[in-house]
Design a protein around this motif. Structure first.
Motif, PDB file in Angstrom:
ATOM      1  N   LYS B 166      37.572  48.804  20.826  1.00 39.08           N
ATOM      2  CA  LYS B 166      38.176  47.648  21.486  1.00 39.08           C
ATOM      3  C   LYS B 166      39.679  47.644  21.279  1.00 39.08           C
ATOM      4  O   LYS B 166      40.453  47.311  22.178  1.00 39.08           O
ATOM      5  N   MET B 169      41.333  50.045  23.669  1.00 41.71           N
ATOM      6  CA  MET B 169      41.451  49.513  25.028  1.00 41.71           C
ATOM      7  C   MET B 169      42.547  48.476  25.112  1.00 41.71           C
ATOM      8  O   MET B 169      43.324  48.432  26.071  1.00 41.71           O
ATOM      9  N   LEU B 173      45.732  48.826  27.577  1.00 44.77           N
ATOM     10  CA  LEU B 173      45.951  47.878  28.660  1.00 44.77           C
ATOM     11  C   LEU B 173      47.245  47.104  28.496  1.00 44.77           C
ATOM     12  O   LEU B 173      47.979  46.896  29.456  1.00 44.77           O
ATOM     13  N   LEU B 557      39.305  35.549  32.693  1.00 44.57           N
ATOM     14  CA  LEU B 557      39.372  36.484  33.817  1.00 44.57           C
ATOM     15  C   LEU B 557      38.033  37.173  34.009  1.00 44.57           C
ATOM     16  O   LEU B 557      37.530  37.293  35.113  1.00 44.57           O
ATOM     17  N   LEU B 561      35.690  36.960  37.176  1.00 44.15           N
ATOM     18  CA  LEU B 561      35.288  38.138  37.936  1.00 44.15           C
ATOM     19  C   LEU B 561      33.779  38.187  38.102  1.00 44.15           C
ATOM     20  O   LEU B 561      33.273  38.539  39.154  1.00 44.15           O
ATOM     21  N   GLU B 562      33.090  37.835  37.022  1.00 50.77           N
ATOM     22  CA  GLU B 562      31.640  37.905  37.134  1.00 50.77           C
ATOM     23  C   GLU B 562      31.120  36.878  38.117  1.00 50.77           C
ATOM     24  O   GLU B 562      30.219  37.160  38.906  1.00 50.77           O
ATOM     25  N   HIS B 565      31.838  38.019  41.532  1.00 49.66           N
ATOM     26  CA  HIS B 565      30.891  39.057  41.903  1.00 49.66           C
ATOM     27  C   HIS B 565      29.577  38.443  42.318  1.00 49.66           C
ATOM     28  O   HIS B 565      28.995  38.792  43.344  1.00 49.66           O
ATOM     29  N   VAL B 568      30.283  36.122  45.789  1.00 51.58           N
ATOM     30  CA  VAL B 568      30.697  36.820  46.994  1.00 51.58           C
ATOM     31  C   VAL B 568      29.836  38.039  47.276  1.00 51.58           C
ATOM     32  O   VAL B 568      29.192  38.148  48.298  1.00 51.58           O
ATOM     33  N   GLU B 569      29.800  38.894  46.324  1.00 47.79           N
ATOM     34  CA  GLU B 569      29.149  40.162  46.630  1.00 47.79           C
ATOM     35  C   GLU B 569      27.654  40.004  46.743  1.00 47.79           C
ATOM     36  O   GLU B 569      27.023  40.447  47.678  1.00 47.79           O
ATOM     37  N   MET B 570      27.084  39.358  45.757  1.00 44.92           N
ATOM     38  CA  MET B 570      25.636  39.357  45.725  1.00 44.92           C
ATOM     39  C   MET B 570      25.048  38.454  46.780  1.00 44.92           C
ATOM     40  O   MET B 570      24.047  38.758  47.401  1.00 44.92           O
ATOM     41  N   MET B 573      27.820  38.726  50.802  1.00 44.13           N
ATOM     42  CA  MET B 573      27.873  40.030  51.444  1.00 44.13           C
ATOM     43  C   MET B 573      26.495  40.624  51.670  1.00 44.13           C
ATOM     44  O   MET B 573      26.258  41.313  52.635  1.00 44.13           O
ATOM     45  N   GLU B 574      25.616  40.355  50.716  1.00 44.86           N
ATOM     46  CA  GLU B 574      24.283  40.897  50.893  1.00 44.86           C
ATOM     47  C   GLU B 574      23.615  40.251  52.082  1.00 44.86           C
ATOM     48  O   GLU B 574      22.924  40.897  52.839  1.00 44.86           O
ATOM     49  N   PRO B 577      24.886  40.297  56.743  1.00 43.17           N
ATOM     50  CA  PRO B 577      24.320  41.102  57.834  1.00 43.17           C
ATOM     51  C   PRO B 577      22.894  40.699  58.157  1.00 43.17           C
ATOM     52  O   PRO B 577      22.462  40.759  59.304  1.00 43.17           O
ATOM     53  N   TYR B 578      22.158  40.301  57.096  1.00 38.57           N
ATOM     54  CA  TYR B 578      20.776  39.950  57.361  1.00 38.57           C
ATOM     55  C   TYR B 578      20.655  38.651  58.126  1.00 38.57           C
ATOM     56  O   TYR B 578      19.723  38.465  58.898  1.00 38.57           O
TER      57      TYR B 578
ATOM     58  N   LYS C 163      21.525  50.707  56.386  1.00 39.80           N
ATOM     59  CA  LYS C 163      22.755  49.908  56.420  1.00 39.80           C
ATOM     60  C   LYS C 163      23.940  50.797  56.730  1.00 39.80           C
ATOM     61  O   LYS C 163      24.795  50.467  57.546  1.00 39.80           O
ATOM     62  N   MET C 228      30.312  46.224  53.339  1.00 42.64           N
ATOM     63  CA  MET C 228      29.015  45.879  52.761  1.00 42.64           C
ATOM     64  C   MET C 228      28.050  47.046  52.653  1.00 42.64           C
ATOM     65  O   MET C 228      27.121  47.007  51.872  1.00 42.64           O
ATOM     66  N   TYR C 292      39.828  43.692  45.312  1.00 37.32           N
ATOM     67  CA  TYR C 292      38.416  43.346  45.365  1.00 37.32           C
ATOM     68  C   TYR C 292      37.574  44.433  44.708  1.00 37.32           C
ATOM     69  O   TYR C 292      36.686  44.167  43.907  1.00 37.32           O
ATOM     70  N   THR C 296      35.432  43.825  41.306  1.00 36.34           N
ATOM     71  CA  THR C 296      33.980  43.940  41.279  1.00 36.34           C
ATOM     72  C   THR C 296      33.535  45.077  40.373  1.00 36.34           C
ATOM     73  O   THR C 296      32.500  44.977  39.707  1.00 36.34           O
ATOM     74  N   ALA C 299      32.966  43.907  37.088  1.00 36.81           N
ATOM     75  CA  ALA C 299      31.852  43.025  36.821  1.00 36.81           C
ATOM     76  C   ALA C 299      30.505  43.717  36.925  1.00 36.81           C
ATOM     77  O   ALA C 299      29.502  43.174  36.495  1.00 36.81           O
ATOM     78  N   LEU C 432      42.884  50.726  35.604  1.00 35.85           N
ATOM     79  CA  LEU C 432      42.759  51.226  34.233  1.00 35.85           C
ATOM     80  C   LEU C 432      41.703  50.437  33.482  1.00 35.85           C
ATOM     81  O   LEU C 432      40.919  50.992  32.713  1.00 35.85           O
ATOM     82  N   LEU C 436      38.534  52.108  31.682  1.00 37.25           N
ATOM     83  CA  LEU C 436      38.344  52.052  30.236  1.00 37.25           C
ATOM     84  C   LEU C 436      37.009  51.422  29.893  1.00 37.25           C
ATOM     85  O   LEU C 436      36.327  51.847  28.970  1.00 37.25           O
TER      86      LEU C 436
END
Lengths: 97, 674, 490
Positions: B166, B169, B173, B557, B561-562, B565, B568-570, B573-574, B577-578, C163, C228, C292, C296, C299, C432, C436
């Motif tokens: 740690k 890192m 950083l 942060l 981010l989680e 994620h 938005v993403e899960m 975005m998933e 389209p469906y 997809k 996507m 983005y 992601t 995460a 980075l 890491l």
């Protein structure tokens, strides 16, 4: 002019066979007939117009047709081995299950 | 020295260690002794190359060796700068590097993964030398980053320890944040002047617009301050103490942290014209000096003392540089002189405590004590450390700190002067405290069961070399001045004046409280933590809350981010389209019955539905509600799509029918056009 | 050499049936056949280097269908050559990698044959200037990819492949519209001749054409919010395929924007203010993608998804670089970045595949301390991930630096770019960070996994090849940059 009539006749024969026949191979033959009719049509028009583009097209179409027929017959053979039926109606009902 | 080799030594001096580092795994195949010999030989060769360049400076023979055209298209060349500042740093790095390598032979003897260790140590030495020998900004930046990477690799050397990983890192950083600031400044310069080499940039820097130059100056300053562990991004240096002590000595005591000092010294030509810049440099240095010293006074960690001390001492150097408006001035020389001194005494400080840490298995000074009988040589070395560090004559930093103090006095800026002098006082205080806690008094219970023996001879010997340097260095001031081409006159006699007396008195004032608290134990340290002072205690303990703040920022942060994620993403975005596909599919259900029907009934059914459709549409048209029309339009599209979809099902006859009907339809269309 | 480009294009097409036939007994033969053909291919490609360096461009023209207005022109210039060369290198490495990676899978003959077919599409995109052939190869890439992902992938592979196919195919429809419009306006399908002829065309249509092209290509590049398809496709594909996907297929999108949108259409609309806003939009989307993707990746917990999002981030860099048209440093940097990224990301995916195969685990939280057990893989992953993070002496540093140089230069004429370039520089910190984090979770600290197999030979050879490439690209990028810049300046 006569050749155009001939090709139309062939077309009609092909369509009739395609719609009516039950046997898969017979429908394939009908498709072949339709293809022949179309190619002949091209040549007939080519001779009327004077341009030999139609003949070139015939050569191309013929070769493509032959390849296609080969593949399709192979597929039919495999399907027959698997499913044991060649009747279009039974085949289409098989899909429902 | 081979005559021909001298011409290439500016190149070889950094290429040799790098290439050798790549050969270390190869050498290791022949056994660890072969590898060790190879490494030491490389260190010696580097030192020889470095020293061979010194004579070139004195003879005034400043011919530049050739540069390599690296990327001709954008005129990027790799070159070396044959300049007193570079050579000075190079020699320092090579010398301390060699000493640390020798020390490592003994200190790291029982560790595993030594090939990796030596690889990165050599690579680091080469990169650091490359950094100072570079003649353009890009090359320097490349090595700047490479040095950061080596630091990461070496701090995480004991990669099985989570704290070490740690810490690595965190180091990488944090320094990276400084790096991008430096990158931005280089790019701004390039965008304006289209050149990257030092010489050309310095010549043309007057042509840059003042706001642009100011921005560049502060970006560079931020980068330099971060790399040298000054406020505000200084917390990485303490975390880097997870590294083996030899690494801490080389990287974080003697060389890598000095990169920022080098950068400020180098770019001073360019930025000294900006009125605010020099002042900021001086203030940043002075504040850090005092705050770092206070942290060193508070810390219970034996490696924390030299770590915070480094932060503080570099603050001294930078403050001195900030008083110099030209390289000829006193402050410039003072800062660099102190840099050399610091390399020696802090390096010594790290090396000396290396064996203590190694044997005792703890770094907490409160658990130590009474080691002077068991480790006399180490005790002696540590006495030299504290004397040298605090600035007691005749050790080196008396001269260097004295010069720094003079340079600050000459600015007449009272707050600054007060800061520096208080920092000097606290320096003595914390050094003294360290000595007392570790060596004086009786052995506490913790140590009673551990058999403590003196450090191995090799370690003490290598540390001893640095100690010798501490003693002699002060008197080398004059040759150094001439070497750097400074016009300042170094007069030993001036050190016997009132300034020095003032300095020593300040030190004494710093040392007295420590004497009473720790040596005599007449005042308990606890009193200092209670009451009004408890707030100061808390602050110091948390490192002025820098680290907790940074930690909380990083934590927030990560959480952000989680959650980003997740949402938005899960989800979005998933499903987007469906949703679209689903909508289309939903329109297409309900015509199953017709599809199920028999062939003969199908035609009337199709006709019926089509005509029904027509009726509904016309009705809707007459109804003239837009919604209904659109709705039915959509349904119509859906109906057709379902039918067509059904056609492409496995049912051949339906498909044929559709094809034929379509064909007839087209024929009709064709005929209609006649 | 005569006809070397035609050979380069068609050899892989031969490799597919050859591999299928010859591979009847053992899949290794099939692999070797495809490998041999690919190496030959690369050789033929490289024989054009002297011509490229001297003349700037090497063209071969074949009489095709006069009706379509232009002959079948194959060409290489520095940009195409670099991209095609790195594509072939990556294919060679992937096939080498597959030999051991896929050894316990079925129907490997078909797999190698499909890889051979894929090469045709991939190389063809870079090698042709005829828009029709370009489109054919563009779409042709999709079919083998679909089958490879579906047939040999993981978890719901067909869904992921589907997809991928639908998204990129939809994008290709936009491209087709653009091509059709170009043909309608100019009667010519050659990229370079169309560029000249389009100058006379009405500009409002040209704007739409530009938008259509860019949109279609952006889907392929997986720019946020059209990305996507990428995480699933890359994560569920078998590792060699993921390497090709991330390394080449999405970069073909960037290349296409450069050649078709910016190269052919843009010069004719450059004078309108709207075109500036288009470039701004590219810049902004590049920044968004970069951040983005990096966020992601920080995460995610599945090793291949992390790398997939990293690809999205890097395509953001590429798009940003493209928006700096026509500043030379920016363009050189972008193409160089495509080459560097192909090598690095390909290597990173191969590493991920090696890790997955040797430990049979995908979730990085379950890994740890693998550095002592998989030293070669650890070093190789370090090389590729440091390259991805932009550390100097590894590949992607120089290209990112050049892009930033171009960005600040563009900022000199238009202050907007200062902001976006500064944002991109900040994004490198996050690159980075996720690198890491990946390295830490997988390789450092103590191990939670008991059984780790040794890395098989072919996998290690391929990883070594790519690592060396990455390092060479990092330390001595001069020759490649020569090659690229010769093309850019024309």
């Amino acid at each position: 002019m006569n050749y155009i009539v001939l090709s139309l006749t062939l077309l009609a024969v092909g369509i009739y066979g395609l719609v009516t026949k039950h046997n898969l191979l017979k429908t394939l033959i009908s498709i072949e007939v339709i293809a022949a009719a179309a190619s002949m049509n091209f040549v007939a028009f080519a001779s009327i117009v004077g341009d030999s583009l139609g003949q070139a097209f015939l050569i191309l179409a013929l070769s493509v047709d032959t390849a296609m027929t080969a593949i399709v017959v192979a597929l039919v053979l495999v399907a027959y081995r698997e499913l044991k039926v060649l009747d279009v109606w039974d085949l289409s009902r098989l899909k429902e299950k | 020295m081979v005559f021909g080799l001298e011409y290439y030594s500016p190149w070889l001096v950094w290429m040799l260690p790098i290439i050798s580092s790549l050969c270390v795994p190869l050498a290791a195949k022949f056994g660890s002794k072969a590898r060790d010999c190879f490494v030491i030989l490389t260190g010696i060769a580097t030192l020889i190359l470095a020293t061979s360049m010194i004579s070139g400076i004195y003879s005034g023979d400043l011919k530049s060796p050739p540069s390599i055209r690296w990327i001709p298209v954008v005129d990027i060349e790799l070159g070396v700068l044959f300049d007193p500042l570079s050579i000075l740093f190079t020699n320092l790095i090579a010398f301390v590097g060699l000493v640390v390598l020798i020390y490592s032979l003994s200190y790291m003897a029982h560790e595993e993964g030594l090939t990796r260790y030596y690889f990165f140590m050599l690579f680091f030495i080469g990169s650091m030398i490359g950094l100072v020998m570079a003649d353009n900004f890009l090359q320097m930046f490349i090595f700047w980053e490479l040095v950061g990477m080596c630091s990461y690799m070496l701090v995480s050397f004991w990669y099985k320890r989570p704290e070490a990983v740690k810490a690595g890192m965190k180091v990488f950083l944090m320094t990276k944040i400084g790096d991008i600031s430096l990158l931005a400044s280089i790019l701004v310069v390039y965008a304006d002047l289209h050149i990257l080499s030092y010489r050309q940039v310095f010549e043309r820097s007057e042509t840059m617009a003042l706001p642009l130059l100011t921005v560049t100056g502060f970006l560079t300053l931020f980068g330099a301050l971060t790399k040298s562990a000054q406020l505000p991004l200084h917390t990485w240096l303490y975390s880097a103490m997870e590294a083996p002590t030899s690494v801490s000595c080389l990287l974080h005591g003697a060389t890598m942290v000095k990169a920022g000092v080098y950068l400020i010294a180098r770019t001073q030509l360019m930025f000294s014209g900006i009125p605010v810049w020099l002042n900021s440099v001086a203030w940043a240095g002075a504040i850090t000096a005092l705050l770092g010293a206070a942290l060193a006074l508070h810390t219970p960690d034996i490696k924390g003392v030299p770590a915070y001390s480094t932060i503080s001492q570099i603050g001294f150097m930078i403050a001195a540089l900030g008083t110099a408006s030209t390289p000829e001035a006193l402050g410039w020389f003072a800062g660099l002189f102190h840099m050399i001194s610091h390399a020696f005494f802090q390096g010594l400080g790290f090396l000396a405590i290396g064996s203590i840490v190694h044997q005792l298995g703890t770094r907490d000074m409160r658990k130590m004590g009474g080691l002077r009988n068991d480790m006399p040589i180490t005790f002696a070395l540590c006495i030299i450390v504290i004397l040298a560090r605090s600035g007691i004559p005749p050790f080196c930093s008396f001269f260097s700190k004295g010069l720094i103090a003079s340079s600050l006095l000459s600015t007449g800026n009272t707050p600054l002067i007060l800061l520096i002098y208080s920092a000097a006082a606290v320096t003595f205080a914390y050094s003294y405290r360290f000595l007392v806690l570790t060596f004086a008094g009786e052995k506490p219970d913790y140590l009673r069961n551990i058999k403590v023996h003196e450090a191995p001879r090799l370690m003490s010997a290598s540390a001893g070399i640095l100690a010798a340097g501490c003693i002699i260095l002060g008197f080398l001031g004059e040759p150094l001045v001439r070497f750097l081409g400074s016009s300042f006159v170094f007069d030993l006699a001036s050190f016997f004046g009132p300034e020095s007396l003032l300095f020593l008195v300040t030190l004494l004032m710093g040392g007295l409280p420590v004497y009473f608290v720790y040596q005599r134990k007449s005042i308990s340290p606890e009193i200092l933590r209670k009451g009004a002072l408890s707030f100061m205690d808390k602050t110091l303990e948390n490192g002025y809350f820098f680290d907790p703040v940074y930690g909380r920022i990083a934590g927030r942060l990560t959480k952000f981010l989680e959650s980003l994620h997740e949402t938005v993403e899960m989800r979005v975005m998933e499903h987007a389209p469906y949703l679209v596909a689903d909508g289309i599919a939903r329109f297409t259900h309900g015509f199953r019955e017709i599809a199920e029907m028999n062939f003969l009934e199908r035609i009337p059914a199709l006709v019926a539905t089509r005509s029904m459709q027509l009726a509904i549409i016309t009705l809707g048209y007459f109804d003239s509600t837009l919604d209904k029309m659109i709705d039915l339009l959509a349904q119509g599209a859906a109906l057709h799509s379902l039918k067509i979809k059904k056609i492409h099902g496995g049912a051949l006859p339906q498909f044929v029918l559709a094809a034929v009907l379509g064909f007839i339809f087209l024929c009709i269309l064709l005929l209609l056009t006649f | 050499m005569i006809a070397s480009l035609l050979l380069a294009l068609l050899l892989p097409a031969l490799s597919a049936p050859a591999a299928y036939v010859l591979g009847r007994k053992s899949a290794k033969t099939a692999a070797n056949v495809v490998l041999l053909f690919s190496v030959l291919d690369l050789f033929f490609l490289l024989t054009t280097i002297p011509d490229v360096l001297s003349g700037g461009r090497y063209t071969e023209s074949y009489y095709w269908m006069p009706m379509l207005g232009s002959p079948l022109t194959l060409f290489v210039d520095g940009i195409s050559l670099s991209m095609a060369a790195i594509t072939l290198l990556l294919i060679i490495s992937s096939i080498l990698f597959s030999v051991d990676y896929m050894e316990d899978r079925k129907s490997l003959r078909e797999y190698y044959a499909l890889m051979g077919l894929l090469t045709v599409g991939l190389v063809g995109v870079f090698l042709t200037s005829n828009l029709m052939v370009f489109y054919f190869c563009w779409e042709f890439m999709l079919i083998p990819t679909y089958f490879i992902i579906g047939g040999w992938g993981y978890r719901e592979s067909y869904r992921a492949a589907f997809k991928f196919f639908i998204f990129t195919h939809a994008g290709a429809v936009a491209v087709l519209l653009g091509i059709g419009a170009v043909y309608m306006l100019t009667g010519d399908l050659d990229m370079f001749q169309a560029k000249n002829l389009l100058a006379a065309a009405p500009q409002d249509i040209l704007i739409w054409i530009f938008a259509a092209f860019t949109l279609g290509f952006a889907v392929k590049m997986a720019i946020v919010p059209l990305h996507m398809w990428l995480p699933d496709a890359h994560a569920e594909a078998p590792a060699p395929m993921s390497a090709l996907l991330s390394g080449v297929i999405i970069e073909a999108g960037a290349y296409a924007i450069l050649r078709v949108s910016l190269g052919t259409v843009f010069p004719s609309i450059a004078s309108i203010p709207v075109s500036n806003q288009f470039l701004y939009a590219l810049s902004i989307f590049g920044v968004i993608s970069a951040f983005y993707g990096a966020f992601t990746a920080l995460a995610e917990n599945d090793i291949k998804r992390i790398v997939a999002y990293s690809s999205i981030s890097h395509m953001g860099y590429a798009l940003f670089g493209l928006s700096l048209f026509p500043f030379a440093e920016g363009m050189i940097g972008t193409v160089l970045h495509l080459v560097n990224h192909a090598a690095s990301k390909g290597l990173l995916f191969l590493n991920a595949g090696a890790i997955m195969k040797q430990t049979e685990v995908r979730d990085i939280n379950q890994m740890g301390g693998l550095a002592s057990k998989m030293p070669l893989t650890a070093v190789s992953t370090a090389v590729s991930s440091f390259s991805v993070a932009g550390i100097p002496a590894f590949a992607c540093f120089m290209s990112e630096f050049l892009i930033f140089m171009g960005g600040f230069q563009a900022g000199g004429t238009d202050n907007f770019y200062y902001t976006t370039t500064a944002l991109m520089i900040v994004a490198t910190v996050f690159s980075l960070a996720y690198v890491l984090r990946l390295f830490w979770k997988v390789f450092l600290e103590t191990s939670k996994i008991e059984k780790v197999e040794k890395v098989p030979v072919s996998m290690s050879i391929s990883m070594v090849i790519l690592s060396v490439t990455v390092i060479i690209l990092g330390v001595w990028p001069g020759p490649i940059i020569e090659l690229i810049s010769a093309a850019v300046f024309s």
